[in-house]
Design an enzyme around this catalytic site. Sequence first.
Site, mmCIF file in Angstrom:
data_model
loop_
_atom_site.group_PDB
_atom_site.id
_atom_site.type_symbol
_atom_site.label_atom_id
_atom_site.label_comp_id
_atom_site.label_asym_id
_atom_site.label_seq_id
_atom_site.Cartn_x
_atom_site.Cartn_y
_atom_site.Cartn_z
ATOM 1 N N THR B 75 0.852 -1.216 0.068
ATOM 2 C CA THR B 75 -0.274 0.170 0.096
ATOM 3 C C THR B 75 0.702 1.195 -0.054
ATOM 4 O O THR B 75 0.762 2.205 -0.821
ATOM 5 C CB THR B 75 -1.111 0.043 1.186
ATOM 6 O OG1 THR B 75 -1.732 -1.119 1.234
ATOM 7 C CG2 THR B 75 -1.660 1.179 1.211
ATOM 8 N N ASN B 154 -5.439 -9.525 -7.573
ATOM 9 C CA ASN B 154 -5.522 -10.282 -6.116
ATOM 10 C C ASN B 154 -6.778 -11.293 -6.232
ATOM 11 O O ASN B 154 -6.836 -12.056 -5.716
ATOM 12 C CB ASN B 154 -5.481 -9.428 -5.162
ATOM 13 C CG ASN B 154 -6.275 -8.077 -5.403
ATOM 14 O OD1 ASN B 154 -6.105 -7.542 -6.492
ATOM 15 N ND2 ASN B 154 -7.207 -7.980 -4.523
ATOM 16 N N GLN B 182 1.178 -9.463 -5.443
ATOM 17 C CA GLN B 182 0.671 -10.834 -5.603
ATOM 18 C C GLN B 182 1.516 -11.890 -6.440
ATOM 19 O O GLN B 182 1.345 -12.895 -6.673
ATOM 20 C CB GLN B 182 -0.833 -10.862 -6.104
ATOM 21 C CG GLN B 182 -1.891 -10.315 -5.384
ATOM 22 C CD GLN B 182 -2.418 -10.992 -4.049
ATOM 23 O OE1 GLN B 182 -1.841 -12.399 -4.014
ATOM 24 N NE2 GLN B 182 -3.051 -10.517 -3.141
ATOM 25 N N SER B 202 5.108 -6.808 -1.409
ATOM 26 C CA SER B 202 4.859 -6.956 0.061
ATOM 27 C C SER B 202 5.259 -8.088 0.723
ATOM 28 O O SER B 202 5.489 -9.143 -0.324
ATOM 29 C CB SER B 202 3.244 -6.851 -0.117
ATOM 30 O OG SER B 202 2.823 -7.037 1.169
ATOM 31 N N HIS B 204 4.042 -10.138 3.290
ATOM 32 C CA HIS B 204 3.210 -10.967 3.890
ATOM 33 C C HIS B 204 2.403 -11.630 2.796
ATOM 34 O O HIS B 204 1.486 -12.473 3.309
ATOM 35 C CB HIS B 204 2.146 -10.148 4.768
ATOM 36 C CG HIS B 204 1.029 -9.297 4.336
ATOM 37 N ND1 HIS B 204 -0.134 -9.888 4.168
ATOM 38 C CD2 HIS B 204 1.097 -8.014 3.662
ATOM 39 C CE1 HIS B 204 -0.938 -8.873 3.622
ATOM 40 N NE2 HIS B 204 -0.293 -7.904 3.407
ATOM 41 N N THR B 242 13.052 5.055 10.791
ATOM 42 C CA THR B 242 13.868 3.931 11.370
ATOM 43 C C THR B 242 13.542 2.770 10.587
ATOM 44 O O THR B 242 12.430 2.242 10.657
ATOM 45 C CB THR B 242 13.855 4.009 12.825
ATOM 46 O OG1 THR B 242 14.504 5.297 13.613
ATOM 47 C CG2 THR B 242 14.906 2.890 13.544
ATOM 48 N N CYS B 327 -21.428 -8.453 0.647
ATOM 49 C CA CYS B 327 -22.775 -8.171 1.497
ATOM 50 C C CYS B 327 -22.621 -7.877 3.109
ATOM 51 O O CYS B 327 -23.390 -7.136 3.462
ATOM 52 C CB CYS B 327 -23.370 -9.489 1.328
ATOM 53 S SG CYS B 327 -25.417 -9.614 1.454
HETATM 54 C C1 LIG Z 1 -2.445 -6.478 -5.554
HETATM 55 C C2 LIG Z 1 -2.251 -5.751 -4.210
HETATM 56 N N1 LIG Z 1 -1.959 -4.802 -3.837
HETATM 57 C C3 LIG Z 1 -1.632 -4.109 -2.640
HETATM 58 C C4 LIG Z 1 -2.171 -4.855 -1.542
HETATM 59 C C5 LIG Z 1 -1.730 -4.212 -0.322
HETATM 60 O O1 LIG Z 1 -0.389 -4.730 0.288
HETATM 61 P P1 LIG Z 1 0.012 -4.518 1.733
HETATM 62 O O2 LIG Z 1 -1.290 -5.195 2.787
HETATM 63 O O3 LIG Z 1 1.185 -4.799 1.878
HETATM 64 O O4 LIG Z 1 -0.124 -2.930 2.160
HETATM 65 C C6 LIG Z 1 -2.473 -6.052 -1.596
HETATM 66 C C7 LIG Z 1 -2.922 -6.850 -0.672
HETATM 67 O O5 LIG Z 1 -4.005 -6.893 -0.087
HETATM 68 C C8 LIG Z 1 -2.804 -6.637 -3.099
HETATM 69 O O6 LIG Z 1 -3.179 -7.750 -3.015
HETATM 70 S S1 FES Z 2 -27.331 -9.300 3.876
HETATM 71 FE FE1 FES Z 2 -27.502 -9.703 1.819
HETATM 72 S S2 FES Z 2 -29.534 -11.112 1.795
HETATM 73 FE FE2 FES Z 2 -28.949 -10.606 4.014
#
Ligand SMILES: Cc1ncc(COP(=O)(O)O)c(C=O)c1O
Ligand code: FES
Lengths: 127, 403
Positions: B75, B154, B182, B202, B204, B242, B327
């Site tokens: 990000t 993603n 990704q 990234s 993680h 840092t 949702c």
């Molecule tokens: C395509 C893509 N860009 C950016 C991010 C954000 O990465 P980060 O969690 O390291 O800020 C993600 C993760 O959700 C991602 O899938």
């Molecule tokens: S929240 Fe989508 S049907 Fe209930």
Amino acid sequence: MAYSEKVLDHYENPRNVGGFAKEDEGVGTGMVGAPACGDVMKLQIKVGKDGVIEDAKFKTYGCGSAIASSSLVTEWVKGKTVEQALEIKNTQIAEELALPPVKIHCSILAEDAIKAAVADYKKKHVA
Amino acid sequence: MLKFPIYLDYSATTPVDPRVAQAMIPWLTEQFGNPASRSHAYGWEAEKAVEDAREQVAALVNADPKEIVWTSGATESNNLAIKGAAQFYKGKGKHIITLKTEHKAVLDTFRELERHGFEATYLDVQEDGLINMEAFRNALRPDTILVSVMFVNNEIGVIQPIAEIGEICREKGITFHVDAAQATGKVDIDLSQLKVDLMSFSAHKTYGPKGIGALYVRRKPRARLEAQMHGGGHERGLRSGTLATHQIVGMGEAFRIAREEMKIENDRVRKLRDRLLKGLQDIEATYVNGDMEHRVPHNLNISFAYVEGESLIMAIKDVAVSSGSACTSASLEPSYVLRALGRNDELAHSSIRFTIGRFTTEEEVDYTIDLLHKKIGKLRELSPLWEMVQEGVDLDSVQWAAH
Ligand SMILES: Cc1ncc(COP(=O)(O)O)c(C=O)c1O
Ligand code: FES
């Protein structure tokens, strides 16, 4: 999202799933919602000669709360007259199932389904 | 023995590889020095660890370590790259281009630049999720200064033609940024060949810790950008603050492992993914979202018609996956990525993203296939839409009472 035990119970063991023949004299069918909104409920009531709802069935395409709401109302409408059924309010459904605010619209949909089913039944019986 | 819920959401995040966790620990407790401390051994050893990690990250993508800038994640890297380049080149032009299917970290940054007077084009993608190269060429303007296209999506895992886009951008002197969050460990990335100026990473998503990432900033020809974080002038002034030695060491180790093991790992993961696909395709009325050929090996995004997404997620709570339906967030918005592919809302709502990873087993995949067969069957019995389709009703012809 965390669901209440009652929602989970209705969701895991939905009551009165299914349907009746739409054309039957004593059957009222309500279909509300839209696939694009992510929820469609079909509620059917079977009304006796005395105006009492003998049986109810549902099918729902929607989230767990929507399924639970419709399952619950099939239980609630049974034994009620159609007029009494119209008094069921979405707030009662939401309270019984402990629905969070974002799920209130699912209970509204269930209320609307009752109204639609009753309206369909009445339409058949105006004449 | 299966452990529940079965984790099939490796694109959301990955567990830290135990080898990575081990490598990180000493840098928290024993060797805790500030890498910027020049006057004692604590600082020197931390600095060396940071530089070793920089080499490991650079090695995975065939870059020069001097081209790697540490950030807090993709990000931040996206923000630094896009805002930094746009601000640097604003005298040259104000037009910027990206795709509608980018991550929010790119889309929202573009929106922010629009509020500051830049003009943005958000390109549609093809039905298969890939960029339409002709539409891209047509969108270029004399005042285009920046193009940002993700390496791997993603949600649907499709791989964009980065090399081809890079050629065009270089020829026209447009800065090209790629969000590769990704992509690392999934596809070969060779920055000595790709004409990419800026690339976000990234840790993680590749078995490293959360909260650490990097931005690749090309040296030849030099990519120019303005810093977004000001302070002590760390990272050659591009990103003050840092350095988090333990996080950086973790990212370095994670990327080292990725480089050494990705070939074998991807073969294994692909077999599992294909097994999952085969098992799920037996279910009637299922649709794969996104191109299957230009796709990372660990992603499967599939829509199950006539069942609603959230109830499906609820039904399969024994597996941890992502849904294309938002949702639950009260917005009732289906995934904007699936929408951009032209999927109708209903199919977007009922999509599931399975992402397989390093610790997924065949047993877990088989369990998942079996579970989905059962639960989708059950939900369809409950579904008025399924009933209507069985009766031969065309759902598009129905007048819905939308609420
Ligand atoms: C395509 C893509 N860009 C950016 C991010 C954000 O990465 P980060 O969690 O390291 O800020 C993600 C993760 O959700 C991602 O899938
Ligand atoms: S929240 Fe989508 S049907 Fe209930």
